[in-house]
Write an enzyme that holds these catalytic residues in place. Structure first.
Site, short mmCIF file in Angstrom:
data_model
loop_
_atom_site.label_atom_id
_atom_site.label_comp_id
_atom_site.label_asym_id
_atom_site.label_seq_id
_atom_site.Cartn_x
_atom_site.Cartn_y
_atom_site.Cartn_z
N ASN A 177 17.08 8.91 2.62
CA ASN A 177 18.17 9.00 3.61
C ASN A 177 19.50 9.27 2.91
OD1 ASN A 177 19.80 8.82 5.86
ND2 ASN A 177 19.23 6.73 6.41
N SER B 62 16.88 -0.77 15.48
CA SER B 62 17.62 0.46 15.18
C SER B 62 16.79 1.69 15.57
CB SER B 62 18.04 0.52 13.70
OG SER B 62 16.94 0.82 12.87
N ASP C 58 0.87 -1.18 0.00
CA ASP C 58 0.00 0.00 0.00
C ASP C 58 0.92 1.24 0.00
OD1 ASP C 58 -2.75 1.02 2.17
OD2 ASP C 58 -1.55 2.19 0.78
N HIS D 10 18.68 14.03 12.70
CA HIS D 10 19.05 13.04 11.67
C HIS D 10 17.75 12.39 11.19
CE1 HIS D 10 20.59 9.72 9.47
NE2 HIS D 10 20.14 8.84 10.34
N LYS E 69 8.75 10.14 15.75
CA LYS E 69 8.89 9.42 17.04
C LYS E 69 9.89 10.15 17.94
CE LYS E 69 8.60 4.85 14.86
NZ LYS E 69 7.25 4.35 14.96
N CYS F 94 25.98 7.60 10.23
CA CYS F 94 25.46 8.91 9.77
C CYS F 94 25.98 10.08 10.58
CB CYS F 94 23.94 8.91 9.83
SG CYS F 94 23.20 7.62 8.84
N GLU G 273 29.81 6.82 4.60
CA GLU G 273 29.83 5.40 4.96
C GLU G 273 29.65 4.57 3.70
OE1 GLU G 273 26.33 3.98 7.17
OE2 GLU G 273 25.87 6.08 7.49
P1 HMG Z 1 8.98 -2.00 7.76
O1 HMG Z 1 8.83 -3.31 8.41
O2 HMG Z 1 9.12 -2.01 6.30
O3 HMG Z 1 7.78 -1.03 8.02
O4 HMG Z 1 10.25 -1.33 8.39
P2 HMG Z 1 6.64 -1.11 9.17
O5 HMG Z 1 5.75 -2.25 8.89
O6 HMG Z 1 7.27 -0.99 10.53
O7 HMG Z 1 5.87 0.23 8.81
C1 HMG Z 1 6.48 1.45 8.95
C2 HMG Z 1 5.43 2.43 9.49
O8 HMG Z 1 4.42 2.58 8.48
C3 HMG Z 1 4.70 1.94 10.75
O9 HMG Z 1 4.43 3.10 11.49
C4 HMG Z 1 3.41 1.36 10.19
O10 HMG Z 1 2.34 1.39 11.13
C5 HMG Z 1 3.14 2.33 9.06
P3 HMG Z 1 4.86 3.17 13.06
O11 HMG Z 1 4.12 2.10 13.73
O12 HMG Z 1 6.36 2.91 13.08
O13 HMG Z 1 4.50 4.54 13.47
N1 HMG Z 1 2.31 1.77 7.98
C6 HMG Z 1 1.33 2.45 7.35
N2 HMG Z 1 0.86 3.72 7.55
C7 HMG Z 1 -0.15 4.14 6.72
N3 HMG Z 1 -0.71 3.34 5.76
C8 HMG Z 1 -0.26 2.09 5.56
C9 HMG Z 1 0.80 1.59 6.36
N4 HMG Z 1 1.47 0.42 6.44
C10 HMG Z 1 2.40 0.54 7.42
N5 HMG Z 1 -0.80 1.33 4.61
C11 HMG Z 1 11.95 0.06 9.18
C12 HMG Z 1 10.45 -0.04 8.87
C13 HMG Z 1 12.25 1.41 9.76
C14 HMG Z 1 12.31 -1.02 10.19
C15 HMG Z 1 12.72 -0.16 7.86
O14 HMG Z 1 12.42 0.89 6.96
C16 HMG Z 1 14.22 -0.23 8.03
O15 HMG Z 1 14.79 -1.26 8.39
N6 HMG Z 1 14.93 0.89 7.72
C17 HMG Z 1 16.39 0.97 7.80
C18 HMG Z 1 16.88 1.26 9.20
C19 HMG Z 1 16.48 2.63 9.67
O16 HMG Z 1 16.26 3.54 8.88
N7 HMG Z 1 16.42 2.82 10.99
C20 HMG Z 1 16.14 4.12 11.57
C21 HMG Z 1 16.91 4.36 12.87
S1 HMG Z 1 18.63 3.98 12.69
C22 HMG Z 1 19.28 5.36 11.82
O17 HMG Z 1 18.62 6.35 11.67
C23 HMG Z 1 20.66 5.23 11.27
C24 HMG Z 1 20.74 5.04 9.77
O18 HMG Z 1 20.50 6.26 9.12
C25 HMG Z 1 22.12 4.48 9.41
C26 HMG Z 1 23.34 5.18 9.90
O19 HMG Z 1 23.43 5.77 10.97
O20 HMG Z 1 24.31 5.05 9.19
C27 HMG Z 1 19.74 4.06 9.23
#
Ligand code: HMG
Length: 445
Positions: free
Chosen positions: A328, A211, A31, A244, A253, A120, A83
């Site tokens: 990102n 994460s 979706d 970030h 959040k 990052c 990175e």
């Molecule tokens: P996911 O499993 O694809 O997504 O992973 P989800 O199922 O958790 O859904 C995401 C959000 O969308 C949720 O909202 C759902 O409810 C909502 P939340 O509950 O979190 O508020 N959702 C919807 N909303 C409206 N309509 C819909 C719908 N469906 C779902 N139909 C995850 C999400 C972040 C885990 C994934 O994207 C990921 O692994 N990302 C990479 C890691 C990352 O970015 N982590 C962030 C913190 S770490 C960081 O910032 C460092 C980084 O930049 C690296 C560095 O430092 O070098 C990553």
């Protein structure tokens, strides 16, 4: 004490665009709301075939030098944070200097060059390095160029795939800056974490859900540490708080947690108590789980209050305007959040002269850092020079098949080949391979 900070900045986005709702979601069978509402992302930027972390960095730095009328002799330091490096020895900054020397008469032989790594947060650490170098009086009147450049790719079908992005931010760090002055006070939250890492591999191993929690935990520590040196933090004292931004939903959040944490035992908590009660305290609960559930409920109620929503709309939402459309950029992410916030403030005639931004950086592995920056009068003229909106608008829009091919082109193990989708003009481009396996570059007029 002489002011030291960011004198000017330039942004270079990867020239290709993947629309998440129109192109990515249908191909994944998802979706579109998961991306646009849940993660808060509409599109990602990708590098064209002739682009990489060096070309994006050099192109941003070249724009910066041209706009500020600088020659290589004016620069005593080139720090690159990334990175996405492709070399464990030779730093990206040497390639960038090599590119720039193709278009200037002088050279950077007397400039100190390096490469910073800590996920990052390395972009902010490079800013610190430049700041400290000038503060220590070692700069001989010269400025530093700090560049955050990344191609944030995930393995295909990794949950992080929707959060990809690519671009570079070049910042000139100097005495008596024209944009923001950095504060000497800093707060850190740092711990040995394994939530996101790349152990000798191009694409990250990610424990995505964890994460998110690690980001929040470290950010909270950094806020406490910052308050311990800078004094009590009042959320409404800061006109903009750039975080970030791996995706805007993460900042949603972090902002809620930060606001709740900061208002504890303040008059804001008292005023809100009539509507949503006071924050739960652990002593009132039999188990941690019950306490956490109560905190979640309080935070949900807090984010529904008019006061919080007005604060979020003014202080946080404007910082997400670029990130929503480019994804990102890892080391550059908090720096495009600052740029987006200031751009929005200029476009809406906000008076930020002398006001402080609270800048919240983060890198997985993991470390958060919080510092303040004072906006310098005349900042609007600097921000007005950014052409990032035009760059974002002009990107070539990928079909899903083209996206798959571009992902392969930038995958170090895939050995894919393809023609560029855009025509390079007045920019550095990747040109092939040298005799020792180095990447080579040229300038296209
Ligand atoms: P996911 O499993 O694809 O997504 O992973 P989800 O199922 O958790 O859904 C995401 C959000 O969308 C949720 O909202 C759902 O409810 C909502 P939340 O509950 O979190 O508020 N959702 C919807 N909303 C409206 N309509 C819909 C719908 N469906 C779902 N139909 C995850 C999400 C972040 C885990 C994934 O994207 C990921 O692994 N990302 C990479 C890691 C990352 O970015 N982590 C962030 C913190 S770490 C960081 O910032 C460092 C980084 O930049 C690296 C560095 O430092 O070098 C990553």
């Amino acid at each position: 004490m002489t002011a030291v900070g960011i004198d000017a900045m330039e942004i270079w986005t990867g020239k290709l665009k993947l629309d998440l709702a129109e192109t990515f979601a249908p191909a994944q069978g998802d979706d579109p709301g998961k991306y646009t509402k849940g993660l808060g992302l509409h599109a990602s930027s990708f590098p064209d075939v002739h682009e990489d972390i060096v070309t994006m960095a050099a192109n941003a730095a070249h724009r910066l030098m041209e706009r500020k009328g600088l020659e290589p002799a004016d620069i005593g330091r080139i720090d690159v944070a990334t990175e996405s490096s492709f070399d464990n020895s030779k730093p990206v900054s040497t390639y960038v200097a090599g590119c720039l020397e193709k278009v200037y008469d002088g050279d950077f032989h007397h400039a100190n060059k390096g490469e910073r790594k800590f996920a990052c947060i390395a972009g902010t650490q490079s800013l610190d390095d430049a700041y400290n170098w000038i503060r220590a009086g070692r700069n001989r009147g010269r400025a530093a160029i700090v560049i955050a450049t990344d191609t944030a790719l995930y393995a295909r079908d990794d949950p992080g795939e929707a959060t990809q992005g690519a671009g570079a931010v070049a910042m000139l760090v100097a005495e008596d800056p024209d944009l923001v002055e950095l504060s000497p006070e800093q707060g850190f939250g740092s711990a040995d974490e394994t939530d996101f890492l790349k152990p000798n591999q191009q694409f990250p191993s990610v424990d995505g859900k964890r994460s998110v929690n690690v980001y929040l935990a470290r950010m909270r520590e950094a806020l406490d540490d910052f308050a311990s040196v800078a004094g009590e933090i009042h959320p409404e004292d800061y006109p903009l708080i750039p975080f970030h931004t791996p995706f805007p939903g993460m900042v949603r959040k972090a902002a809620a947690l930060g606001y709740r944490h900061i208002i504890r035992d303040t008059e804001i908590e008292d005023e809100l108590a009539e509507e949503i009660g006071y924050q739960p305290v652990p002593e009132a609960f039999d188990s941690d789980d019950e306490f956490y559930e109560a905190i979640r409920e309080y935070t949900d109620a807090l984010t529904e209050t008019e006061r919080y929503q007005a604060w979020y709309a003014e202080t946080i939402d404007p910082t997400l305007e670029l990130s929503r459309h480019v994804g990102n950029w890892y080391t550059g992410s908090v720096h495009i959040a600052r740029a987006a916030g200031l751009k929005h403030a200029r476009e809406h005639g906000r008076d930020l002269d002398g006001r402080q931004l609270l800048v919240a950086s983060y890198g997985s592995g993991a470390q958060a850092e919080v510092h303040a920056e004072t906006v310098v009068p005349g900042w609007e003229d600097e921000i007005a020079q950014l052409n990032v909106d035009e760059q974002v608008r002009r990107r070539y829009e990928l079909s899903f098949e083209e996206y798959e091919q571009i992902h392969d082109v930038h995958n170090h193990d895939a050995e894919a080949d393809a023609d560029s989708l855009t025509e390079p003009s007045a920019e550095f481009v990747f040109d092939g391979w040298g005799r020792m396996g180095e990447r080579t570059y040229k300038y296209i007029d």
